[in-house]
Write a protein that holds these residues in place. Structure first.
Motif, PDB file in Angstrom:
ATOM      1  N   GLY A 164      17.543  11.664 -17.276  1.00 25.34           N
ATOM      2  CA  GLY A 164      17.135  10.372 -17.828  1.00 25.34           C
ATOM      3  C   GLY A 164      15.727   9.949 -17.436  1.00 25.34           C
ATOM      4  O   GLY A 164      15.369   8.776 -17.543  1.00 25.34           O
ATOM      5  N   PHE A 165      14.897  10.873 -16.998  1.00 29.50           N
ATOM      6  CA  PHE A 165      13.519  10.524 -16.626  1.00 29.50           C
ATOM      7  C   PHE A 165      12.695  10.236 -17.886  1.00 29.50           C
ATOM      8  O   PHE A 165      12.872  10.875 -18.917  1.00 29.50           O
ATOM      9  N   GLN A 166      11.779   9.266 -17.768  1.00 24.68           N
ATOM     10  CA  GLN A 166      10.958   8.872 -18.907  1.00 24.68           C
ATOM     11  C   GLN A 166       9.738   9.768 -19.089  1.00 24.68           C
ATOM     12  O   GLN A 166       9.432  10.215 -20.179  1.00 24.68           O
ATOM     13  N   LYS A 167       9.027   9.978 -17.986  1.00 22.99           N
ATOM     14  CA  LYS A 167       7.808  10.808 -18.074  1.00 22.99           C
ATOM     15  C   LYS A 167       7.513  11.435 -16.710  1.00 22.99           C
ATOM     16  O   LYS A 167       8.059  10.991 -15.687  1.00 22.99           O
ATOM     17  N   PRO A 168       6.664  12.439 -16.703  1.00 23.24           N
ATOM     18  CA  PRO A 168       6.372  13.083 -15.412  1.00 23.24           C
ATOM     19  C   PRO A 168       5.678  12.100 -14.468  1.00 23.24           C
ATOM     20  O   PRO A 168       4.939  11.225 -14.920  1.00 23.24           O
ATOM     21  N   THR A 169       5.935  12.242 -13.185  1.00 27.25           N
ATOM     22  CA  THR A 169       5.185  11.430 -12.215  1.00 27.25           C
ATOM     23  C   THR A 169       3.760  12.000 -12.157  1.00 27.25           C
ATOM     24  O   THR A 169       3.526  13.137 -12.602  1.00 27.25           O
ATOM     25  N   PRO A 170       2.795  11.248 -11.610  1.00 26.65           N
ATOM     26  CA  PRO A 170       1.407  11.748 -11.602  1.00 26.65           C
ATOM     27  C   PRO A 170       1.268  13.140 -10.993  1.00 26.65           C
ATOM     28  O   PRO A 170       0.632  14.015 -11.569  1.00 26.65           O
ATOM     29  N   ILE A 171       1.905  13.368  -9.837  1.00 26.01           N
ATOM     30  CA  ILE A 171       1.742  14.688  -9.197  1.00 26.01           C
ATOM     31  C   ILE A 171       2.348  15.782 -10.076  1.00 26.01           C
ATOM     32  O   ILE A 171       1.785  16.865 -10.223  1.00 26.01           O
ATOM     33  N   GLN A 172       3.490  15.471 -10.710  1.00 24.57           N
ATOM     34  CA  GLN A 172       4.119  16.476 -11.574  1.00 24.57           C
ATOM     35  C   GLN A 172       3.217  16.813 -12.754  1.00 24.57           C
ATOM     36  O   GLN A 172       3.040  17.982 -13.111  1.00 24.57           O
ATOM     37  N   SER A 173       2.628  15.786 -13.361  1.00 26.05           N
ATOM     38  CA  SER A 173       1.848  16.015 -14.582  1.00 26.05           C
ATOM     39  C   SER A 173       0.650  16.930 -14.317  1.00 26.05           C
ATOM     40  O   SER A 173       0.262  17.701 -15.182  1.00 26.05           O
ATOM     41  N   ALA A 187       0.616  13.948  -2.034  1.00 26.24           N
ATOM     42  CA  ALA A 187       1.009  12.667  -2.619  1.00 26.24           C
ATOM     43  C   ALA A 187       2.029  12.021  -1.693  1.00 26.24           C
ATOM     44  O   ALA A 187       2.706  12.715  -0.919  1.00 26.24           O
ATOM     45  N   GLN A 188       2.129  10.700  -1.833  1.00 22.60           N
ATOM     46  CA  GLN A 188       3.039   9.971  -0.938  1.00 22.60           C
ATOM     47  C   GLN A 188       4.487  10.422  -1.097  1.00 22.60           C
ATOM     48  O   GLN A 188       4.858  10.985  -2.132  1.00 22.60           O
ATOM     49  N   THR A 189       5.287  10.095  -0.113  1.00 19.98           N
ATOM     50  CA  THR A 189       6.719  10.395  -0.182  1.00 19.98           C
ATOM     51  C   THR A 189       7.343   9.615  -1.341  1.00 19.98           C
ATOM     52  O   THR A 189       6.950   8.485  -1.596  1.00 19.98           O
ATOM     53  N   GLY A 190       8.274  10.244  -2.019  1.00 19.40           N
ATOM     54  CA  GLY A 190       8.982   9.578  -3.107  1.00 19.40           C
ATOM     55  C   GLY A 190       8.255   9.648  -4.443  1.00 19.40           C
ATOM     56  O   GLY A 190       8.589   8.919  -5.381  1.00 19.40           O
ATOM     57  N   THR A 191       7.276  10.522  -4.567  1.00 21.12           N
ATOM     58  CA  THR A 191       6.508  10.588  -5.824  1.00 21.12           C
ATOM     59  C   THR A 191       6.898  11.795  -6.686  1.00 21.12           C
ATOM     60  O   THR A 191       6.190  12.141  -7.625  1.00 21.12           O
ATOM     61  N   GLY A 192       7.998  12.440  -6.351  1.00 26.27           N
ATOM     62  CA  GLY A 192       8.515  13.519  -7.205  1.00 26.27           C
ATOM     63  C   GLY A 192       7.905  14.884  -6.927  1.00 26.27           C
ATOM     64  O   GLY A 192       7.848  15.728  -7.825  1.00 26.27           O
ATOM     65  N   LYS A 193       7.516  15.120  -5.697  1.00 25.19           N
ATOM     66  CA  LYS A 193       6.894  16.422  -5.393  1.00 25.19           C
ATOM     67  C   LYS A 193       7.916  17.568  -5.510  1.00 25.19           C
ATOM     68  O   LYS A 193       7.557  18.671  -5.859  1.00 25.19           O
ATOM     69  N   THR A 194       9.191  17.265  -5.233  1.00 27.34           N
ATOM     70  CA  THR A 194      10.195  18.337  -5.269  1.00 27.34           C
ATOM     71  C   THR A 194      10.250  18.992  -6.653  1.00 27.34           C
ATOM     72  O   THR A 194      10.189  20.221  -6.766  1.00 27.34           O
ATOM     73  N   LEU A 195      10.343  18.183  -7.691  1.00 26.88           N
ATOM     74  CA  LEU A 195      10.435  18.783  -9.028  1.00 26.88           C
ATOM     75  C   LEU A 195       9.114  19.418  -9.443  1.00 26.88           C
ATOM     76  O   LEU A 195       9.087  20.289 -10.308  1.00 26.88           O
ATOM     77  N   ALA A 228      20.114  19.568  -3.066  1.00 23.56           N
ATOM     78  CA  ALA A 228      20.810  18.719  -4.043  1.00 23.56           C
ATOM     79  C   ALA A 228      20.045  18.714  -5.365  1.00 23.56           C
ATOM     80  O   ALA A 228      20.644  18.811  -6.454  1.00 23.56           O
ATOM     81  N   GLU A 229      18.713  18.633  -5.302  1.00 28.33           N
ATOM     82  CA  GLU A 229      17.901  18.650  -6.534  1.00 28.33           C
ATOM     83  C   GLU A 229      18.054  20.001  -7.234  1.00 28.33           C
ATOM     84  O   GLU A 229      18.177  20.074  -8.446  1.00 28.33           O
ATOM     85  N   CYS A 230      18.070  21.051  -6.418  1.00 33.70           N
ATOM     86  CA  CYS A 230      18.219  22.402  -6.963  1.00 33.70           C
ATOM     87  C   CYS A 230      19.511  22.522  -7.755  1.00 33.70           C
ATOM     88  O   CYS A 230      19.529  23.044  -8.860  1.00 33.70           O
TER      89      CYS A 230
HETATM   90  N1  ADP Z   1       9.621  12.197 -13.435  1.00 35.23           N
HETATM   91  C1  ADP Z   1      10.424  11.457 -12.694  1.00 35.23           C
HETATM   92  N2  ADP Z   1      10.751  10.221 -13.100  1.00 35.23           N
HETATM   93  C2  ADP Z   1      11.578   9.461 -12.341  1.00 35.23           C
HETATM   94  N3  ADP Z   1      12.127   9.847 -11.165  1.00 35.23           N
HETATM   95  C3  ADP Z   1      11.806  11.070 -10.710  1.00 35.23           C
HETATM   96  C4  ADP Z   1      10.957  11.933 -11.446  1.00 35.23           C
HETATM   97  N4  ADP Z   1      10.825  13.083 -10.748  1.00 35.23           N
HETATM   98  C5  ADP Z   1      11.576  12.954  -9.642  1.00 35.23           C
HETATM   99  N5  ADP Z   1      12.166  11.756  -9.601  1.00 35.23           N
HETATM  100  C6  ADP Z   1      13.052  11.234  -8.550  1.00 35.23           C
HETATM  101  O1  ADP Z   1      12.272  10.635  -7.541  1.00 35.23           O
HETATM  102  C7  ADP Z   1      12.924  10.715  -6.295  1.00 35.23           C
HETATM  103  C8  ADP Z   1      11.942  11.169  -5.217  1.00 35.23           C
HETATM  104  O2  ADP Z   1      11.497  12.440  -5.515  1.00 35.23           O
HETATM  105  P1  ADP Z   1      11.117  13.525  -4.385  1.00 35.23           P
HETATM  106  O3  ADP Z   1      10.788  14.760  -5.104  1.00 35.23           O
HETATM  107  O4  ADP Z   1      12.173  13.591  -3.367  1.00 35.23           O
HETATM  108  O5  ADP Z   1       9.834  12.862  -3.760  1.00 35.23           O
HETATM  109  P2  ADP Z   1       8.856  13.465  -2.674  1.00 35.23           P
HETATM  110  O6  ADP Z   1       9.202  14.893  -2.468  1.00 35.23           O
HETATM  111  O7  ADP Z   1       7.493  13.291  -3.261  1.00 35.23           O
HETATM  112  O8  ADP Z   1       9.036  12.636  -1.467  1.00 35.23           O
HETATM  113  C9  ADP Z   1      14.073  11.688  -6.476  1.00 35.23           C
HETATM  114  O9  ADP Z   1      15.274  10.956  -6.504  1.00 35.23           O
HETATM  115  C10 ADP Z   1      13.820  12.304  -7.821  1.00 35.23           C
HETATM  116  O10 ADP Z   1      15.022  12.639  -8.511  1.00 35.23           O
END
Ligand code: ADP
Ligand code: MG
Length: 460
Positions: free
Chosen positions: A254-263, A279-287, A327-329
């Protein structure tokens, strides 16, 4: 090859005749060899540099050398570790110094002009004096309190030590490295197909988009000619249009768009380029590394079953982070790739069993993985995609030695991604050691620290 333009060096040679040793040429060498030989010579490797060359480079050509004798056991004090002291004397006095080893005395010749010769001699005398003050022979009071078993202060045992042949050691290490990584299948790395929309973006659109997305900054840290920084993928389809299964997973989340780091990270990583993502924590670096990693794993010439080990390795600092990544994997499971989590404090036997069942992705904390690696429960030779996640935290927690040991077993031509929330010196050093010609994507402002990094580490 002209020897007159050699880098500053000192010859420590064996004495063949006490007064005028005959010049004797060494075979021609490459520049690297020349740079190294100074240090090899400190321990009397038995070669001699032509005198004419020494005089030619030192100031005061034509001035006879200042000659004097020094006790052989004090030569080390004059030369210093790795030649540091003698180099210091030569550079501060603009002289060249030759030490001809002999027993019980070595002969020292200083080439240069008269005042500088005297200055160099004074410096040498000072080093000798210093050494004598600390020498056990002259500090009987201290020696008297040392345990004397097996210690003979009257002889210099250094003279009896066999010489270390560094050239041979280097050669062997290269040979061993080649042998270790021979027979591995090639790695496929580039899976990026730029979408028409991304390709059509003007430079102004790219700049605006980066600015509006928390000021994304990117740079190519490759030396020499720079590669073009890819345009950001503003929508998920721009990155993964050719990978419907990835797209399905993203839609499901259900994500709308890539986060800045992802894009900005996706088009770089999908091209097979090493990436540093800050990038800061919580910015979607895992994906930002998982999605390209899935595609990478699934597109290798050797299929998972035949790989005989994991293809992707994610190192994380803590058990909690390892479990989060796992869990993300699992959430975005792609082509049924199997992932296993390995962390300290968890059930070691259970983890060993999980790994031995066959695995595509290992997510691990460095300590426990190093333990399993050293005990041959896991083989990392098959890893082609490596992630150092939250590198700053891993260093804070003191995992650098384990990371170093783990990476000795990961093939050097892998693709490496490193993420970090901060960008201190230690992280920059880690990046320089383990990433090859990376690009950096930095979300936030390009501060002084990053600029300094570009200048000091990569010379740009
Ligand atoms: N494109 C996206 N849009 C919204 N949420 C996202 C997106 N990509 C990842 N997330 C969610 O954001 C949360 C934090 O991501 P995470 O990868 O753990 O951050 P980081 O590794 O940068 O600290 C996770 O719950 C993840 O599912
Ligand atoms: Mg993270």
């Amino acid at each position: 090859m002209s020897t007159a333009k050699a880098a500053p060096w000192v010859a420590v040679s064996e004495r063949s005749s006490s007064l005028s040793p005959a010049p004797e040429r060494r075979p021609a060498e490459g520049p690297n060899e020349r740079g190294r030989r100074g240090s090899r010579a400190w321990r009397g490797a038995g070669w001699r540099e032509p005198f004419g060359c020494v005089e030619a480079v030192a100031g005061g050509c034509g001035q006879p050398p200042l000659c004097f004798a020094v006790r052989s056991d004090l030569v080390g004090a004059v030369v210093g570790r790795g030649g540091s002291k003698i180099r210091e004397i030569q550079s501060t006095t603009n002289t060249k110094i030759q030490i001809i080893k002999g027993d019980p005395k070595a002969e020292v010749k200083i080439f240069g002009n008269k005042p500088m010769q005297t200055k160099a001699k004074t410096m040498i005398d000072n080093f000798i004096k210093e050494q004598e003050n600390y020498s056990p022979q002259y500090r009987v009071d201290i020696v008297a309190f040392q345990p004397s078993v097996g210690r003979d202060v009257s002889t210099n045992h250094n003279e009896d030590l066999p010489l270390i042949n560094w050239d041979k050691i280097r050669e062997d290490a290269l040979k061993w490295g080649k042998k270790k990584w021979a027979d591995l299948p090639p790695i496929r790395k580039n899976f990026y197909v730029e979408s028409a929309t991304t390709r059509a973006m003007s430079q102004l659109q790219v700049d605006n988009w980066r600015k509006e997305n928390y000021n994304i900054t990117c740079d190519d840290l490759k030396n020499g000619e720079k590669r073009p920084i890819p345009n950001p993928t503003c929508k998920f389809e721009d990155a993964f249009q050719c990978y419907p299964e990835v797209m399905e997973n993203i839609k499901r989340a259900g994500f709308q768009k890539p986060t800045p780091i992802q894009s900005q990270a996706w088009p770089v990583v999908l091209q097979g380029i090493d990436l540093i993502g800050v990038a800061q924590t919580g910015t979607g670096k895992t994906l930002s590394y998982l999605m390209p990693g899935f595609i990478h794993l699934n597109s290798q010439p050797v299929a998972g079953g035949k790989r005989n080990g994991p293809g992707m390795l994610v190192l994380t600092p803590t058990r909690e982070l390892a479990l989060q990544v796992e869990a993300e994997c699992s959430k975005y499971s792609y082509k049924s790739l199997r992932s296993v989590c390995i962390y300290g404090g968890g059930d070691r036997n259970g983890q060993i069993q999980n790994v031995s069942k066959g695995v595509d992705i290992i997510i691990a904390t460095p300590g426990r993985l190093n333990d399993l690696q050293m005990n041959n429960f896991v083989c990392l030779k098959s890893v082609t995609y490596l992630v150092l996640d939250e590198a700053d935290k891993m260093l804070d927690m003191g995992f650098e030695p384990q990371i170093t040991k783990i990476l000795l077993d990961v093939r050097p031509d892998r693709q490496t991604i490193m993420t970090s929330a901060t960008w201190p010196c230690a992280v920059r050093r880690l990046a320089q050691s383990y990433l090859k010609e990376p690009m950096i994507v930095y979300v936030g402002s390009l501060d002084l620290v990053v600029s300094l990094f570009f200048i000091t580490i990569y010379g740009i």
